[in-house]
Design an enzyme around this catalytic site. Structure first.
Site, PDB file in Angstrom:
ATOM      1  N   LYS A   1       4.850 -12.604   7.402  1.00 22.80           N
ATOM      2  CA  LYS A   1       3.607 -12.304   6.629  1.00 22.80           C
ATOM      3  C   LYS A   1       2.804 -12.459   5.199  1.00 22.80           C
ATOM      4  O   LYS A   1       3.492 -12.233   4.104  1.00 22.80           O
ATOM      5  CB  LYS A   1       3.364 -10.591   6.415  1.00 22.80           C
ATOM      6  CG  LYS A   1       2.117  -9.703   5.774  1.00 22.80           C
ATOM      7  CD  LYS A   1       2.314  -9.385   4.113  1.00 22.80           C
ATOM      8  CE  LYS A   1       0.688  -8.747   4.051  1.00 22.80           C
ATOM      9  NZ  LYS A   1       0.265  -7.702   3.655  1.00 22.80           N
TER      10      LYS A   1
ATOM     11  N   TYR B   1       7.917 -11.934   3.504  1.00 21.84           N
ATOM     12  CA  TYR B   1       6.577 -11.369   2.624  1.00 21.84           C
ATOM     13  C   TYR B   1       6.820 -12.599   1.477  1.00 21.84           C
ATOM     14  O   TYR B   1       7.672 -12.364   0.722  1.00 21.84           O
ATOM     15  CB  TYR B   1       6.755  -9.685   2.255  1.00 21.84           C
ATOM     16  CG  TYR B   1       6.215  -9.457   1.925  1.00 21.84           C
ATOM     17  CD1 TYR B   1       3.952  -8.939   2.229  1.00 21.84           C
ATOM     18  CD2 TYR B   1       5.857  -8.624   0.656  1.00 21.84           C
ATOM     19  CE1 TYR B   1       3.040  -8.851   1.691  1.00 21.84           C
ATOM     20  CE2 TYR B   1       4.635  -8.062  -0.128  1.00 21.84           C
ATOM     21  CZ  TYR B   1       3.503  -8.162   0.219  1.00 21.84           C
ATOM     22  OH  TYR B   1       2.693  -7.727  -0.355  1.00 21.84           O
TER      23      TYR B   1
ATOM     24  N   MET C   1      -0.810  -7.534   8.937  1.00 25.95           N
ATOM     25  CA  MET C   1      -0.375  -5.976   8.945  1.00 25.95           C
ATOM     26  C   MET C   1      -0.798  -5.579   7.002  1.00 25.95           C
ATOM     27  O   MET C   1      -0.980  -6.436   5.895  1.00 25.95           O
ATOM     28  CB  MET C   1       1.340  -6.829   7.867  1.00 25.95           C
ATOM     29  CG  MET C   1       1.858  -7.153   9.313  1.00 25.95           C
ATOM     30  SD  MET C   1       3.902  -7.249   9.084  1.00 25.95           S
ATOM     31  CE  MET C   1       4.455  -7.031  10.712  1.00 25.95           C
TER      32      MET C   1
ATOM     33  N   THR D   1       0.747  -1.131  -0.119  1.00 24.88           N
ATOM     34  CA  THR D   1       0.112   0.535  -0.052  1.00 24.88           C
ATOM     35  C   THR D   1       1.050   1.028  -0.119  1.00 24.88           C
ATOM     36  O   THR D   1       0.612   2.948  -1.062  1.00 24.88           O
ATOM     37  CB  THR D   1      -1.039  -0.076   1.118  1.00 24.88           C
ATOM     38  OG1 THR D   1      -1.737  -1.003   1.042  1.00 24.88           O
ATOM     39  CG2 THR D   1      -2.297   0.800   0.978  1.00 24.88           C
TER      40      THR D   1
END
Length: 292
Positions: free
Chosen positions: A163, A135, A205, A47
């Site tokens: 994540k 990630y 997250m 984001t």
């Protein structure tokens, strides 16, 4: 190792048309999110448009977030590059700035074998003295992490979290079963957070927490308290935001939501486009339904 848990909003990166980071806007957003009870902040996640920013912009965003947090919550800064050397340099620089953790993101142009993928993450973790969150996002990444690679990385003393932004909740359970307490799992917006918490997740997250922080924290608290009936009721309400987030450009969606709430975060970095008027109405409607 620092204990990361709970709701970590993926922060937007407010950037002017001329490329200047709107540090005052970002600082206010960070302060308000902490006031809403979030458990940490993650600049330069998906984001945060990390793939569209210069090194100077990234540094300004990380520095601003750390200064705004004032040690009240941990800051886990995103590190992403196609080059191992560049990723290592970023991680060291963000630790020197005061980041409490690193979110390690693999970018790739040419395909990579498992050994090279593992080496990338291991090199980042070797270069810092703070926890590393690995990630994985199969939707956007050319090279994903296999369960075998994840299990080997979990043996590293500084890699304590993952994540996972796949839509496969079974994969999360496989990671938990394989790695146990050595690798704690954070959900992404692609998963149903309450479901991930039920199977043993650490929190989430995700970008949507930027625009619904209080509701996200309330959901986490219900899950931690084992009040699953109430958690499911709230999760059903909040899922509308996740649906919008999946439907539109990530940054455009959350930036539109923040603009509706009075934050002058600007548009996504070109060539991305802002939400259309119809798209903005979808986000407005979802926020209106969730208003306290």
């Amino acid at each position: 190792m620092t204990d990361f848990h709970g709701v970590f909003p993926y922060l937007v990166s407010p950037v002017d048309a001329d490329g200047a980071v709107r540090t005052n806007v970002l600082a206010k957003l960070c302060d308000d999110l902490i006031g809403a009870g979030v458990h940490g902040l993650t600049p330069l996640g998906s984001t945060g448009e990390f793939a569209y920013l210069s090194a100077a912009q990234r540094m300004a965003i990380v520095q601003t977030t750390i200064e705004a947090a004032k040690g009240r919550v941990p800051v886990v800064a995103g590190v992403a590059s196609t080059s191992t050397a560049d990723a290592v340099a970023q991680a060291r620089a963000y630790q020197k700035c005061g980041a409490n953790g690193i979110l390690a993101i693999l970018e790739a142009y040419f395909p990579l074998a498992d050994a090279q993928i593992e080496s990338f993450f291991r090199s980042i973790a070797d270069a810092v003295d703070i926890p590393v969150v690995i990630y994985t996002n199969p939707q956007f990444q050319r090279s994903d992490l296999t369960l075998d690679v994840i299990a080997r990385l979990a043996e590293h003393p500084r890699i304590g979290y993952i994540k996972d932004a796949s839509t496969n909740t079974g994969r999360l359970l496989s990671i938990m079963n394989r790695c146990g307490d050595a690798l704690r799992v954070f959900s992404a917006s692609a998963h149903i957070p309450a479901a991930v918490m039920l199977i043993g997740g650490q929190g989430w997250m995700a970008g949507p927490a930027c625009i619904i922080p209080r509701q996200s924290v309330a959901l986490y608290d219900l899950c931690k308290a084992g009040r699953w009936d109430e958690a499911v009721v709230l999760q059903r309400r909040l899922w509308r935001i996740n649906e919008a987030f999946a439907r539109f450009n990530l940054a455009a969606c959350i930036k539109a939501g923040l603009a509706i709430q009075g934050y002058d975060v600007g548009d996504p970095v070109p060539p991305q486009a802002p939400l259309t008027a119809d798209g903005r109405k979808v986000v407005e409607a979802a926020l209106r339904e969730l208003a306290p």
